[in-house]
Design a protein around this motif. Structure first.
Motif, PDB file in Angstrom:
ATOM      1  N   PRO A 141       0.544  -1.235   0.010  1.00 37.56           N
ATOM      2  CA  PRO A 141      -0.026  -0.078  -0.104  1.00 37.56           C
ATOM      3  C   PRO A 141       0.776   1.335  -0.110  1.00 37.56           C
ATOM      4  N   LYS A 142       1.979   1.240   0.667  1.00 41.15           N
ATOM      5  CA  LYS A 142       2.807   2.561   0.761  1.00 41.15           C
ATOM      6  C   LYS A 142       3.601   2.524  -0.602  1.00 41.15           C
ATOM      7  N   SER A 143       3.795   1.428  -1.339  1.00 42.11           N
ATOM      8  CA  SER A 143       4.636   1.785  -2.520  1.00 42.11           C
ATOM      9  C   SER A 143       3.866   2.688  -3.356  1.00 42.11           C
ATOM     10  N   ARG A 144       4.537   3.155  -4.562  1.00 45.62           N
ATOM     11  CA  ARG A 144       3.906   4.275  -5.745  1.00 45.62           C
ATOM     12  C   ARG A 144       3.042   3.443  -6.521  1.00 45.62           C
ATOM     13  N   LEU A 145       3.254   2.331  -6.634  1.00 47.03           N
ATOM     14  CA  LEU A 145       2.193   1.444  -7.301  1.00 47.03           C
ATOM     15  C   LEU A 145       0.793   1.245  -6.532  1.00 47.03           C
ATOM     16  N   GLY A 146       1.296   0.801  -5.126  1.00 45.43           N
ATOM     17  CA  GLY A 146       0.126   0.664  -4.227  1.00 45.43           C
ATOM     18  C   GLY A 146      -0.818   1.950  -4.014  1.00 45.43           C
ATOM     19  N   LYS A 147      -0.121   3.191  -3.969  1.00 46.93           N
ATOM     20  CA  LYS A 147      -0.621   4.363  -3.853  1.00 46.93           C
ATOM     21  C   LYS A 147      -1.266   4.982  -5.220  1.00 46.93           C
ATOM     22  N   ALA A 148      -0.857   4.513  -6.342  1.00 45.22           N
ATOM     23  CA  ALA A 148      -1.642   4.745  -7.701  1.00 45.22           C
ATOM     24  C   ALA A 148      -2.757   4.107  -7.707  1.00 45.22           C
ATOM     25  N   ILE A 149      -2.669   2.601  -7.289  1.00 48.50           N
ATOM     26  CA  ILE A 149      -4.017   1.612  -6.956  1.00 48.50           C
ATOM     27  C   ILE A 149      -4.951   2.192  -6.355  1.00 48.50           C
ATOM     28  N   THR A 150      -4.583   2.894  -4.966  1.00 47.92           N
ATOM     29  CA  THR A 150      -5.671   3.207  -3.893  1.00 47.92           C
ATOM     30  C   THR A 150      -6.324   4.610  -4.726  1.00 47.92           C
ATOM     31  N   TYR A 151      -5.447   5.312  -5.288  1.00 47.71           N
ATOM     32  CA  TYR A 151      -5.923   6.748  -5.799  1.00 47.71           C
ATOM     33  C   TYR A 151      -6.965   6.234  -7.154  1.00 47.71           C
ATOM     34  N   ALA A 152      -6.837   5.209  -7.652  1.00 48.72           N
ATOM     35  CA  ALA A 152      -7.672   4.986  -8.929  1.00 48.72           C
ATOM     36  C   ALA A 152      -9.009   4.373  -8.404  1.00 48.72           C
ATOM     37  N   LEU A 153      -8.883   3.475  -7.185  1.00 44.56           N
ATOM     38  CA  LEU A 153      -9.976   2.861  -6.580  1.00 44.56           C
ATOM     39  C   LEU A 153     -10.885   3.748  -5.957  1.00 44.56           C
ATOM     40  N   ASP A 154     -10.072   4.708  -5.435  1.00 44.45           N
ATOM     41  CA  ASP A 154     -10.951   5.870  -4.742  1.00 44.45           C
ATOM     42  C   ASP A 154     -11.979   6.511  -5.395  1.00 44.45           C
ATOM     43  N   GLN A 155     -11.500   6.671  -6.795  1.00 41.54           N
ATOM     44  CA  GLN A 155     -12.270   7.387  -7.773  1.00 41.54           C
ATOM     45  C   GLN A 155     -12.921   6.621  -8.777  1.00 41.54           C
ATOM     46  N   ARG A 156     -13.100   5.236  -8.727  1.00 40.32           N
ATOM     47  CA  ARG A 156     -13.568   4.353  -9.449  1.00 40.32           C
ATOM     48  C   ARG A 156     -15.015   4.976 -10.076  1.00 40.32           C
ATOM     49  N   THR A 157     -15.796   5.363  -9.421  1.00 37.45           N
ATOM     50  CA  THR A 157     -17.274   5.523  -9.915  1.00 37.45           C
ATOM     51  C   THR A 157     -16.968   6.758 -10.633  1.00 37.45           C
ATOM     52  N   ALA A 158     -16.303   7.740 -10.294  1.00 42.81           N
ATOM     53  CA  ALA A 158     -16.192   9.116 -10.999  1.00 42.81           C
ATOM     54  C   ALA A 158     -15.657   8.649 -12.295  1.00 42.81           C
ATOM     55  N   LEU A 159     -14.704   8.013 -12.296  1.00 44.29           N
ATOM     56  CA  LEU A 159     -13.875   7.836 -13.682  1.00 44.29           C
ATOM     57  C   LEU A 159     -14.672   6.988 -14.713  1.00 44.29           C
ATOM     58  N   ASP A 160     -15.558   5.875 -13.910  1.00 44.92           N
ATOM     59  CA  ASP A 160     -16.487   5.299 -14.813  1.00 44.92           C
ATOM     60  C   ASP A 160     -17.546   6.146 -15.411  1.00 44.92           C
ATOM     61  N   ARG A 161     -17.915   7.146 -14.793  1.00 44.60           N
ATOM     62  CA  ARG A 161     -19.083   7.898 -15.422  1.00 44.60           C
ATOM     63  C   ARG A 161     -18.626   8.610 -16.758  1.00 44.60           C
ATOM     64  N   LEU A 162     -17.060   8.569 -17.138  1.00 42.48           N
ATOM     65  CA  LEU A 162     -17.096   9.507 -18.345  1.00 42.48           C
ATOM     66  C   LEU A 162     -17.358   8.473 -19.771  1.00 42.48           C
ATOM     67  N   ILE A 163     -17.535   7.148 -19.359  1.00 41.19           N
ATOM     68  CA  ILE A 163     -18.119   6.524 -20.530  1.00 41.19           C
ATOM     69  C   ILE A 163     -19.156   6.963 -21.061  1.00 41.19           C
ATOM     70  N   ASN A 164     -20.172   7.334 -20.291  1.00 42.94           N
ATOM     71  CA  ASN A 164     -21.432   8.008 -20.685  1.00 42.94           C
ATOM     72  C   ASN A 164     -21.630   9.505 -20.918  1.00 42.94           C
ATOM     73  N   MET A 165     -20.504  10.062 -21.130  1.00 43.09           N
ATOM     74  CA  MET A 165     -20.527  11.826 -21.148  1.00 43.09           C
ATOM     75  C   MET A 165     -19.441  11.980 -22.318  1.00 43.09           C
ATOM     76  N   GLY A 166     -19.973  11.992 -23.388  1.00 38.77           N
ATOM     77  CA  GLY A 166     -19.343  12.452 -24.484  1.00 38.77           C
ATOM     78  C   GLY A 166     -18.855  13.808 -24.729  1.00 38.77           C
ATOM     79  N   SER A 167     -19.698  14.543 -24.117  1.00 34.97           N
ATOM     80  CA  SER A 167     -19.355  16.032 -23.887  1.00 34.97           C
ATOM     81  C   SER A 167     -18.090  16.497 -23.138  1.00 34.97           C
ATOM     82  N   LEU A 168     -17.669  15.511 -22.274  1.00 38.23           N
ATOM     83  CA  LEU A 168     -16.479  15.750 -21.613  1.00 38.23           C
ATOM     84  C   LEU A 168     -15.329  15.045 -22.036  1.00 38.23           C
TER      85      LEU A 168
END
Length: 172
Positions: A138-165
């Protein structure tokens, strides 16, 4: 203010597809969520932003959408530190997503949304599958990158349906 004191420039802008481009710069001596609340107090709609927790205070009034450039940066740093740029599965998948977005940048929002649903969604599924199976300290750079992505999963996935963004808020 003294030269050594910290201050922040907040940037808000319209989406790239908006015919009337507007960019707002707001100076603050803080990066607190309270300032975000003040800045966006009369705003309702979609806010594309990074994973900064101060934006959590805005929930209810806005729909939060993630920025893949911020996610990419974390995986880029991890791959660079490990000396595995070419072998980084998540970085390569994100790069493929950006390559598709580059191809589609001049398409209408409707066409971009259809393309994202048919082509980018497959890459997203592979990305999240890799993330869900990844084992990193978890404290490695890769672990922090994974955590960062997971914490925003829902917000990131929303882009699939928002072609204007755009796929990122790098225009800011």
């Amino acid at each position: 203010k003294p030269a050594k004191s910290k201050s922040y420039m907040w940037v808000a802008r319209t989406v790239m597809k908006c015919p009337q481009q507007i960019t707002l710069y707001a100076y603050a001596n803080t990066r607190s969520g309270a300032f975000a609340q003040k800045l966006y107090q009369n705003f309702t709609g979609v806010l594309q932003c990074d994973g900064y927790s101060g934006y959590n205070l805005l929930e209810g009034r806005i729909t939060r959408v993630g920025c893949w450039a911020h996610v990419r940066r974390k995986f880029y740093d991890a791959a660079q530190a490990d000396g595995n740029m070419a072998k980084s599965v998540p970085l390569n998948l994100i790069n493929q997503m950006f390559a598709l977005e580059q191809e589609w940048q001049h398409f209408s929002p409707r066409v971009r949304r259809r393309r994202r649903r048919s082509r980018t969604r497959k890459l997203l599924k592979r990305f999240w599958k890799w993330i869900d199976m990844a084992q990193a300290t978890p404290k490695s750079r890769l672990g922090k990158a994974i955590t960062y992505a997971l914490d925003q999963r829902t917000a990131l996935d929303r882009l699939i349906n928002m072609g204007s963004l755009d796929w990122s808020n790098n225009a800011s």
